[in-house]
Write an enzyme that holds these catalytic residues in place. Structure first.
Site, PDB file in Angstrom:
ATOM      1  N   ASP A  89      41.237 -30.045  25.799  1.00 20.92           N
ATOM      2  CA  ASP A  89      41.003 -29.318  24.550  1.00 20.92           C
ATOM      3  C   ASP A  89      41.836 -28.046  24.513  1.00 20.92           C
ATOM      4  O   ASP A  89      41.994 -27.430  23.459  1.00 20.92           O
ATOM      5  CB  ASP A  89      39.523 -28.932  24.432  1.00 20.92           C
ATOM      6  CG  ASP A  89      38.708 -30.046  23.798  1.00 20.92           C
ATOM      7  OD1 ASP A  89      39.309 -30.998  23.270  1.00 20.92           O
ATOM      8  OD2 ASP A  89      37.469 -29.971  23.841  1.00 20.92           O
ATOM      9  N   ASP A 132      39.361 -36.370  12.503  1.00 20.51           N
ATOM     10  CA  ASP A 132      38.527 -36.139  13.686  1.00 20.51           C
ATOM     11  C   ASP A 132      37.051 -36.129  13.290  1.00 20.51           C
ATOM     12  O   ASP A 132      36.655 -36.658  12.246  1.00 20.51           O
ATOM     13  CB  ASP A 132      38.970 -34.825  14.366  1.00 20.51           C
ATOM     14  CG  ASP A 132      38.726 -34.808  15.854  1.00 20.51           C
ATOM     15  OD1 ASP A 132      37.582 -34.531  16.259  1.00 20.51           O
ATOM     16  OD2 ASP A 132      39.663 -35.080  16.636  1.00 20.51           O
ATOM     17  N   ASP A 133      36.248 -35.501  14.085  1.00 22.13           N
ATOM     18  CA  ASP A 133      34.791 -35.434  13.941  1.00 22.13           C
ATOM     19  C   ASP A 133      34.389 -34.958  12.538  1.00 22.13           C
ATOM     20  O   ASP A 133      35.068 -34.131  11.937  1.00 22.13           O
ATOM     21  CB  ASP A 133      34.301 -34.417  14.988  1.00 22.13           C
ATOM     22  CG  ASP A 133      32.812 -34.515  15.222  1.00 22.13           C
ATOM     23  OD1 ASP A 133      32.141 -35.252  14.495  1.00 22.13           O
ATOM     24  OD2 ASP A 133      32.342 -33.837  16.155  1.00 22.13           O
ATOM     25  N   ASP A 174      35.922 -40.345  21.707  1.00 23.26           N
ATOM     26  CA  ASP A 174      35.487 -39.114  22.367  1.00 23.26           C
ATOM     27  C   ASP A 174      34.207 -39.344  23.168  1.00 23.26           C
ATOM     28  O   ASP A 174      33.510 -40.356  22.985  1.00 23.26           O
ATOM     29  CB  ASP A 174      35.255 -38.053  21.279  1.00 23.26           C
ATOM     30  CG  ASP A 174      35.413 -36.629  21.785  1.00 23.26           C
ATOM     31  OD1 ASP A 174      35.433 -36.426  23.011  1.00 23.26           O
ATOM     32  OD2 ASP A 174      35.497 -35.711  20.938  1.00 23.26           O
ATOM     33  N   CYS A 214      39.170 -39.711  25.155  1.00 27.65           N
ATOM     34  CA  CYS A 214      38.948 -38.270  25.122  1.00 27.65           C
ATOM     35  C   CYS A 214      37.537 -38.032  25.629  1.00 27.65           C
ATOM     36  O   CYS A 214      36.649 -38.863  25.434  1.00 27.65           O
ATOM     37  CB  CYS A 214      39.087 -37.791  23.674  1.00 27.65           C
ATOM     38  SG  CYS A 214      38.606 -36.071  23.411  1.00 27.65           S
ATOM     39  N   ASN A 270      31.334 -36.454  24.678  1.00 27.69           N
ATOM     40  CA  ASN A 270      31.226 -35.001  24.846  1.00 27.69           C
ATOM     41  C   ASN A 270      30.077 -34.466  25.669  1.00 27.69           C
ATOM     42  O   ASN A 270      29.764 -33.286  25.579  1.00 27.69           O
ATOM     43  CB  ASN A 270      31.197 -34.338  23.470  1.00 27.69           C
ATOM     44  CG  ASN A 270      32.579 -34.286  22.862  1.00 27.69           C
ATOM     45  OD1 ASN A 270      33.497 -33.769  23.481  1.00 27.69           O
ATOM     46  ND2 ASN A 270      32.737 -34.844  21.694  1.00 27.69           N
ATOM     47  N   TRP A 326      36.232 -27.767  32.139  1.00 25.88           N
ATOM     48  CA  TRP A 326      36.643 -27.947  30.750  1.00 25.88           C
ATOM     49  C   TRP A 326      37.742 -26.933  30.407  1.00 25.88           C
ATOM     50  O   TRP A 326      37.657 -25.757  30.783  1.00 25.88           O
ATOM     51  CB  TRP A 326      35.431 -27.746  29.811  1.00 25.88           C
ATOM     52  CG  TRP A 326      35.837 -27.770  28.372  1.00 25.88           C
ATOM     53  CD1 TRP A 326      36.137 -28.872  27.632  1.00 25.88           C
ATOM     54  CD2 TRP A 326      36.024 -26.633  27.512  1.00 25.88           C
ATOM     55  NE1 TRP A 326      36.506 -28.501  26.359  1.00 25.88           N
ATOM     56  CE2 TRP A 326      36.445 -27.138  26.253  1.00 25.88           C
ATOM     57  CE3 TRP A 326      35.889 -25.261  27.683  1.00 25.88           C
ATOM     58  CZ2 TRP A 326      36.719 -26.303  25.172  1.00 25.88           C
ATOM     59  CZ3 TRP A 326      36.171 -24.431  26.605  1.00 25.88           C
ATOM     60  CH2 TRP A 326      36.577 -24.957  25.362  1.00 25.88           C
ATOM     61  N   LYS A 358      40.499 -42.313  18.098  1.00 31.70           N
ATOM     62  CA  LYS A 358      40.262 -41.331  19.157  1.00 31.70           C
ATOM     63  C   LYS A 358      38.814 -41.518  19.600  1.00 31.70           C
ATOM     64  O   LYS A 358      37.890 -41.291  18.822  1.00 31.70           O
ATOM     65  CB  LYS A 358      40.490 -39.913  18.619  1.00 31.70           C
ATOM     66  CG  LYS A 358      40.218 -38.827  19.648  1.00 31.70           C
ATOM     67  CD  LYS A 358      40.602 -37.470  19.068  1.00 31.70           C
ATOM     68  CE  LYS A 358      40.179 -36.313  19.952  1.00 31.70           C
ATOM     69  NZ  LYS A 358      40.403 -35.015  19.300  1.00 31.70           N
TER      70      LYS A 358
HETATM   71  C1  DGJ Z   1      35.943 -32.767  21.673  1.00 36.54           C
HETATM   72  C2  DGJ Z   1      37.378 -33.182  21.594  1.00 36.54           C
HETATM   73  O1  DGJ Z   1      38.020 -32.930  22.804  1.00 36.54           O
HETATM   74  C3  DGJ Z   1      38.031 -32.445  20.433  1.00 36.54           C
HETATM   75  O2  DGJ Z   1      39.390 -32.743  20.385  1.00 36.54           O
HETATM   76  C4  DGJ Z   1      37.340 -32.835  19.162  1.00 36.54           C
HETATM   77  O3  DGJ Z   1      37.552 -34.184  18.902  1.00 36.54           O
HETATM   78  C5  DGJ Z   1      35.865 -32.530  19.265  1.00 36.54           C
HETATM   79  N1  DGJ Z   1      35.281 -33.087  20.435  1.00 36.54           N
HETATM   80  C6  DGJ Z   1      35.136 -33.030  18.052  1.00 36.54           C
HETATM   81  O4  DGJ Z   1      33.786 -32.884  18.161  1.00 36.54           O
END
Ligand code: DGJ
Length: 753
Positions: free
Chosen positions: A549, A367-368, A479, A527, A481, A200, A477
């Site tokens: 990121d 975003d989030d 994502d 993403c 995570n 990461w 976008k």
């Molecule tokens: C991870 C993404 O890579 C960031 O750019 C952002 O969108 C966050 N998540 C939001 O939780």
């Protein structure tokens, strides 16, 4: 003609623009490998390109033919257990416990164009005349299993696209424990291997090392292609540079668990194998069922790694990415993540939008944090309903206000996840990837939804469709995570649990397919905590991805340099963020941050309302500059010049050139300043040698041949007094050169001829 077939000796010669790929049917019916590399003339027989020899310790297939040992014969999709001791391309477990198969040639057919792969991302043709596909069908009579090997060659490109399809024509089920996309044997192993690895915030760093005896391998077991290893390997002849030398690339069009390996055997041959990771994979193939592997794109260039990258950039930009946005210039965006994180309201978002629109930004991305009760990362994923505490009027009025400023509106989703604390999880605790009786690990307080279950995918599709239809949303976008743990699905039988990661990917692809079809005007950006799923599979649905990121200019040099090995600049989201940088706390100038981010799909990720007037003016200039050269930055030919992975990494240089060679932008970056430094220059490339170029800000003009052979002298910015500002000298500096042809002499096409 791109495929020459010698029927009696059953040899197949695939020819691209500058490449040849030659295979044949071996005497036991398997497919043997004869040659892959620079184009050779066609002839009736190529069997002399392979050598069979008796070696005293070998096992051989036929008692009266001791030289026919599969352990020594270069093959193209090898099996296991019949005199070859290297790792195979496939492994089929049968009800009687046997793992032996004997696939033998049954037929072949040549079809114009390229078939699509059911449910999987794949390269494609627009006209059937662009490519031709050879399908070789092999049968294992004992099991009734059919194997189709697919080879596509594009007439004007230097890539071979391969995949395999197993069909069970027998009467019982078999377990496919390994089904790689492709495997091939090089006759020697005098290569260096190149991989793009990291973690990461430091994704896709270039690692190079000589091949050594045994297996060298990269893989993902995480449920995504991962930040740790990109699904790409290359092998290059020793001495190969960015500009010269023979290099082969292998790039997997897949976004889940994969493995890519090279096995160097006792005879110094090299077997390249790549596909879905066989570790923790098994697929139950019922009678009548078939299994299609993802495809592997192999490319060959004799013009060094830049040459290889150009093959991938061209193919992935024009024949992998799809839809309206494929050829369209990407908007300059501003994303509120690093500006506000979860702490925003309508007013705050509006003021960021208004101010950035005045500076020329074209797309505002929320975003989030806009849904459920998501004030931090502990809650609400899966609850795709607008948070009325933050946006009391819903999305529509906000989108309209953003649109009124002249900007488009984009929205963040993380469709594949659910927070433990969410209404969705409360209602459907069985909708997650989990193993009954085992504690589910979490990551960022979230669980992975079971996308192998179509009911889950349908639900998320409905929610996203509703939101995307509610307002004028023109960008998403997407994502993702966290990686998978305790992999299992409540919906699948016990003998199908090892299918979950691949079925999950098919679910993700299905959702992408439905949404991109339903909303063709939306620009999707993929993403995964930055670049943890930056792969060709994603590019098929989302023509751009969030590269990392990590937006620090220095770190980005390495990340963007490595990413460019396979992926075009138009696919790389590259933003300017605030300093001190949020990932590494480094302070770099706005100029350097811009000079790095220009080389990608450009944008900002900061709170514009906190910038002073001078910074805003600079930002506006940057945007104007980028727009002026946007076609070049996004769709020009990109060349890497100086690598941050060599010679201590203090310097990096790269450039883009327009197709006609009339315009170019080159950039040189220095990490740490040196006192009283040596005189540096960069040798440009890809220019028209005959053309006289004007370089913005310089008095003299230069001819292309001078710039490419003598090089362009750089400013050191050092005069001993160190009175210059941060941007001119010191650490983390950059120099940008904008070249425009002053004479319109010979075009690049004429030069090539
Ligand atoms: C991870 C993404 O890579 C960031 O750019 C952002 O969108 C966050 N998540 C939001 O939780």
């Amino acid at each position: 003609m791109a495929i020459h077939i010698t029927e009696d000796s059953r040899q197949f010669h695939l020819q691209g623009k500058n490449i040849s790929y030659i295979i044949h049917v071996l005497k036991n019916g398997q497919i043997g490998h004869l040659y892959y590399g620079k184009k050779v003339r066609d002839r009736d027989d190529f069997s002399h390109l392979s050598k069979e020899e008796f070696r005293v310790t070998s096992s051989y297939v036929y008692e009266d033919d001791p030289a026919f040992s599969l352990d020594m014969i270069p093959q193209d999709y090898p099996g296991y257990g019949t005199s070859d001791y290297r790792e195979p391309a496939f492994h089929i477990r049968q009800p009687d416990g046997s793992r032996i198969s004997n696939f033998a040639y049954s037929s072949h057919r040549v079809t114009p164009g390229k078939p699509s792969l059911d449910g999987l991302p794949a390269t494609y043709v627009e006209e059937e005349s662009e490519a031709v596909t050879l399908t070789i069908t092999l049968m294992d009579d004992h099991t009734g299993m059919k194997l189709d090997l697919l080879y596509t060659v594009y007439h004007d490109k230097d890539v071979i696209v391969r995949s395999a399809r197993f069909t069970n024509e027998g009467s019982v089920s078999y377990q496919l424990d390994r089904a790689l996309s492709a495997s091939m044997d090089f006759p020697d192993s005098n290569f260096e291997w190149v991989q793009l690895s990291g973690g990461w915030s430091r994704e896709r760093h270039v690692h190079t090392q000589p091949l050594h005896p045994g297996i060298q391998k990269i893989q993902s077991t995480r449920g995504t292609s991962s930040a740790q290893h990109n699904p790409f390997i290359a092998v290059q002849r020793p001495g190969t540079t960015e500009h010269y030398g023979d290099v082969y690339g292998f790039s997997l069009v897949y976004s889940g668990n994969f493995s890519g390996q090279i096995e160097v055997d006792q005879y110094e041959r090299a077997r390249v194998s790549m596909g879905i990771n066989p570790f923790d994979f098994s697929w139950k193939l019922e009678p009548g069922g078939s299994f299609q592997t993802p495809e592997l794109v192999s490319a060959f260039s004799s013009h060094g790694r830049n040459g290889l990258s150009h093959l991938y950039h061209d193919l992935y930009q024009k024949r992998l990415a799809r839809g309206r946005w494929r050829d369209q210039e990407r908007p300059v965006l501003i994303n509120n993540w690093e500006a506000t994180y979860f702490d925003f309201d309508e007013q705050k978002l509006q003021s960021i939008a208004e101010q950035s629109s005045r500076l020329g930004v074209e797309l505002f991305v929320l975003d989030d944090g806009w849904f459920g009760r998501r004030n931090d990362d502990t809650t609400s994923l899966g609850d795709w309903f607008v948070d009325e505490a933050k946006l009391p009027n819903g999305l529509k009025p906000l989108v309209e206000k953003v649109n009124d400023t002249g900007m488009a509106f984009g929205l963040w989703f993380e469709p594949e996840m659910v927070s433990k604390q969410s209404e969705l999880y409360e209602a459907h605790p069985d909708w997650i990837i989990q193993v009954a009786g085992r504690h589910p690990s979490t990551g960022r307080h979230q669980l992975v939804l079971d996308f192998s279950n179509p009911e889950v995918v349908d639900y998320i599709y409905d929610r996203m469709k509703t939101i995307l239809s509610e307002a004028n949303i023109e960008y998403v976008k997407w994502d993702m995570n966290r990686y998978m743990t305790e992999i299992g699905s409540a919906r699948l039988a016990s003998d199908q649990q090892m299918e979950v990661p691949h079925r999950y990917m098919l679910g993700v692809y299905d959702l992408y397919e439905r949404l991109t079809t339903e909303f063709p005007h939306i620009l999707f950006e993929s993403c995964a905590s930055g670049g943890a799923r930056f792969d060709p599979g994603m590019l098929y649905y989302a023509p751009q991805g969030w590269t990392s990121d990590d937006t620090d200019a220095v770190e980005r040099l390495a990340i963007q340099y490595g990413t460019s090995m396979v992926y075009p600049l138009s696919s790389m989201g590259a933003h300017i963020s605030a300093v001190p940088n949020h990932q590494v706390k480094r302070v770099t100038s706005l100029k350097t941050r811009g000079d790095v981010a220009f080389f990608g799909a450009f944008g900002y990720e900061l709170d514009v309302t906190k910038m002073n007037e001078e910074e805003k003016e600079r930002m506006s200039e940057q945007i104007t500059f980028y727009k002026q050269h946007r076609t070049l930055f996004q769709f020009g030919t990109f060349y890497r010049l100086t690598s941050p992975f060599e010679k201590g990494g203090n310097e990096t240089a790269w450039m883009v050139v327009s197709e006609d060679g009339q315009r170019a932008v080159a950039a040189s970056y220095q990490v740490l300043a040196r006192p009283n430094p040596g005189f540096r220059r960069i040798q440009l490339t890809g220019l028209n040698p005959e053309t006289e170029y004007k370089i913005e800000g310089l008095e003299r003009t230069y001819y292309g041949d001078e710039l490419m052979h003598a090089g362009l002298p750089l400013e050191s910015g050092y005069d001993g007094s160190q009175t210059g500002g941060l941007e001119e000298s010191g650490d983390f500096t950059s120099q940008l050169f904008v070249l425009t042809a002053v004479t319109n002499s010979t075009t690049m096409d004429e030069v090539e001829k």
